[in-house]
Design an enzyme around this catalytic site. Structure first.
Site, PDB file in Angstrom:
ATOM      1  N   CYS A 112       0.916  -1.225   0.059  1.00 22.14           N
ATOM      2  CA  CYS A 112      -0.084  -0.001   0.118  1.00 22.14           C
ATOM      3  C   CYS A 112       0.917   1.306  -0.074  1.00 22.14           C
ATOM      4  O   CYS A 112       1.478   1.559  -0.913  1.00 22.14           O
ATOM      5  CB  CYS A 112      -1.007  -0.042   1.163  1.00 22.14           C
ATOM      6  SG  CYS A 112      -2.523   0.693   0.827  1.00 22.14           S
ATOM      7  N   HIS A 164      -3.459  -5.402   0.276  1.00 18.01           N
ATOM      8  CA  HIS A 164      -2.922  -5.720   1.577  1.00 18.01           C
ATOM      9  C   HIS A 164      -3.071  -7.061   1.668  1.00 18.01           C
ATOM     10  O   HIS A 164      -4.028  -8.022   2.205  1.00 18.01           O
ATOM     11  CB  HIS A 164      -3.625  -5.202   2.995  1.00 18.01           C
ATOM     12  CG  HIS A 164      -3.613  -3.845   3.089  1.00 18.01           C
ATOM     13  ND1 HIS A 164      -2.542  -3.488   3.814  1.00 18.01           N
ATOM     14  CD2 HIS A 164      -4.258  -2.784   2.759  1.00 18.01           C
ATOM     15  CE1 HIS A 164      -2.286  -1.987   4.031  1.00 18.01           C
ATOM     16  NE2 HIS A 164      -3.769  -1.590   3.412  1.00 18.01           N
ATOM     17  N   GLU A 206      -1.421  -9.430   3.399  1.00 21.27           N
ATOM     18  CA  GLU A 206      -1.323  -9.855   4.791  1.00 21.27           C
ATOM     19  C   GLU A 206      -2.515 -10.473   5.352  1.00 21.27           C
ATOM     20  O   GLU A 206      -2.485 -11.384   6.130  1.00 21.27           O
ATOM     21  CB  GLU A 206      -0.600  -8.929   5.597  1.00 21.27           C
ATOM     22  CG  GLU A 206      -1.220  -7.811   6.073  1.00 21.27           C
ATOM     23  CD  GLU A 206      -1.049  -6.495   5.246  1.00 21.27           C
ATOM     24  OE1 GLU A 206      -0.914  -6.754   3.923  1.00 21.27           O
ATOM     25  OE2 GLU A 206      -1.423  -5.413   5.542  1.00 21.27           O
TER      26      GLU A 206
END
Ligand code: GLN
EC number: 6.3.4.2
Length: 547
Positions: free
Chosen positions: A380, A519, A521
């Protein structure tokens, strides 16, 4: 209809209620049941989207675009069930709904009160999707006795009464402090906490007690007697060296059995814990170590980057290495050479973030990684910084920057390579935004598709050319810089399906340099590591072998 497990906490906060809930969800799945986990947060924010990561830790984003509590991340990581907007609610959300109904006149002139109007709103929310799963696990944030939590406690009490007998149980998590001087484990705080709970009409069926060591039989019986639970429903939750040991540890303590007993589910289906045996084995038997620097702003509070830390652990498990994370404050080298701060790492990760503070340091981190062939993952803001770095130092756009920083400073200083997005397409709907919009819930949020360039590094890493990933940002790399930037050598290897929004950039002649606007993750699991993290750690492992 789902059976409900309400999870409350007492004595102190931060006991790991979220983790206990997530581990219990995983154990019920291991016994063949379907589950959904939910979080009820008593604070007055409508959602955590506007809360500082310093205060609240990371904001976890769902596929359907909700900004939620980081506990929903634990739920997903342990159960693999994608969370939804309706899995997270706060007092602020409930009161907003009630007040909107009041303004519309929906209550037909009635006086609006906490009981029944607020509690009814909570109960309506609790019942969403009740036909979809076998078990609904609902965690109440905060601790019993908090003033703001009372409507939630009252609502779950009523909910259990409204449902047929045996359809809802209560699990209470407390702390058994160890008094070193007398060498004793103290049960009194737990007794008080249960008393508090019972005074508002909730009798716990299961007690989960956090303690440093095992709970001796004598204390277990005392807790059972004074708290009115069965001795085998007093579950010890000892400190663990890895959170991913929690399902196996809770199973050994009999938590899932106690839950099935409380619901009188007999015979209890046998659990299949192979998945968690494997996870545990990998965590505890790494064959090496890699050192990753996370260069960010919120480095004092690990919870601010919770999912990133976990995803790196997952990547390590996949490569059989321990990932040692160092939190490096980007501001340290805003104005000086980054090399002394970064040269001892096997890889560099620049995570998401907001605001200008520390960004010059992050840009330098991207430059250092590019020039020294160090694996770099930009997430990001970390991707935006990598693009600004490429623009300034390779493409010759010396004033390249982000509109975000100019907006914050109230003056125009940069050429906006990264700009404020005003209009985009979500599904088949157009979304419009202006800089003056409210801050809450107005970013590009949730899952969006991206198309990857065939033959690119990311296409190889993902093993496909169509992906969807979760977003949470207001600014975008401006497509009009694609040409000069690609001429400088960086490749726009992932784009939105309409080709307008850059989703991924990479340096093709670098061993591993990838920036992603989303994102990744948020979707990584210990038993299913995200491909980007898996390959990033593999690249770091290669570097660590070279030195
Ligand atoms: N601040 C940047 C934006 O809003 C990046 C956001 C993030 O890293 N999540 O676009």
């Amino acid at each position: 209809m789902a059976r409900y497990i309400f999870i409350t906490g007492g004595v102190v906060s931060s006991l790991g209620k979220g983790l206990a809930s997530a581990a219990l969800g995983a154990l019920l799945q291991a016994r063949g049941f379907s589950v959904r986990l939910r979080k009820l947060d008593p604070y007055l924010n409508v959602d955590p989207g506007t809360m500082s990561p310093f205060e609240h830790g990371e904001v976890f984003v769902t596929d359907d675009g909700a900004e939620t509590d980081l506990d929903l991340g634990h739920y997903e990581r342990f159960t693999g069930v994608p969370a939804r907007k309706t899995d997270s609610v706060s007092s602020g959300r409930i009161y907003t709904n009630v007040l909107e109904k009041e303004r519309r006149g929906d209550y037909l002139g009635k006086t609006i009160q906490v009981i029944p109007h607020v509690t009814d709103e909570i109960k309506d929310w609790l019942s969403i999707g009740e036909d979809e799963v076998d078990f609904m696990l609902c965690e109440i944030g905060g601790t019993v006795g908090d003033i703001e939590g009372l409507p939630f406690f009252e609502a779950i009490r009523q909910y259990a009464q409204d449902k047929p007998r045996g359809q809802c149980i209560f699990m209470h998590l407390t702390l058994l402090p160890w008094i070193k001087a007398s060498g004793e484990l103290k049960t009194k705080p737990t007794q008080h906490s249960v008393k508090e709970l019972r005074s508002i009409g909730i009798a716990p069926d299961i007690l989960v007690c956090r303690s440093e060591g095992p709970i001796p039989q004598k204390e277990r019986e005392k807790l059972a007697l004074f708290c009115n639970v069965r001795p085998d429903s007093v579950i010890a939750a000892q400190d663990l060296s890895s959170i991913y040991d929690a399902p196996l540890a809770y199973h050994r303590e009999g938590l899932d059995q106690a839950v099935l007993d409380a619901f009188q589910i007999t015979p209890a289906p046998r659990p299949n814990l192979e998945k968690w045996d494997d996870v545990s084995e990998r965590i505890h038997n790494p064959e090496g170590e890699v050192n990753v620097a996370i260069v960010g702003k919120y480095t004092q509070l690990e919870d601010a980057y919770k999912s990133i830390a976990e995803a790196l652990t997952h990547g390590g498990m996949a490569n059989r290495v321990k990932v040692k994370v160092s939190w490096v404050d980007a501001e340290l080298f805003d104005r000086e050479d980054a090399a002394p701060y970064l040269e001892n790492y096997d890889a560099i990760l620049v995570p998401g973030g907001f605001g200008e503070r520390g960004t010059e340091g992050k840009i330098k981190a991207a430059q250092f990684a590019r020039e020294h062939n160090v694996p770099y993952l930009g997430i990001c803001l970390g991707m935006q910084m990598a693009v600004i770095e490429a623009a300034r130092n390779v493409a010759g756009v010396s004033k390249a920057g982000s509109e975000e920083f100019d907006h914050e400073a109230g003056e125009k200083r940069f050429e906006p390579v990264v700009y404020h997005l005003k209009e985009w397409v979500q599904g088949n709907q157009k979304v419009n935004r202006s800089v003056a919009d409210d801050k809450g819930g107005t970013m590009r949020l949730g899952a969006y598709d991206a198309v990857l360039t065939e033959g690119s590094k990311v296409a190889e890493v993902y093993g496909t050319t169509t992906i969807d990933e979760r977003h949470r940002h207001r600014y975008e790399v401006d497509i009009k810089y694609r040409k000069p930037l690609e001429e400088a050598g960086i490749c726009f290897s992932g784009m939105s399906p309409d080709g307008r929004l850059p989703e991924i950039v990479e340096w093709p002649d670098h061993p591993w340099f990838i920036g992603v606007q989303f994102h990744p993750e948020l979707k990584s699991k210990p038993f299913d590591p995200h491909p980007l993290f898996k390959d990033f750690v593999r690249a770091a492992k290669e570097v660590s072998r070279l030195v």
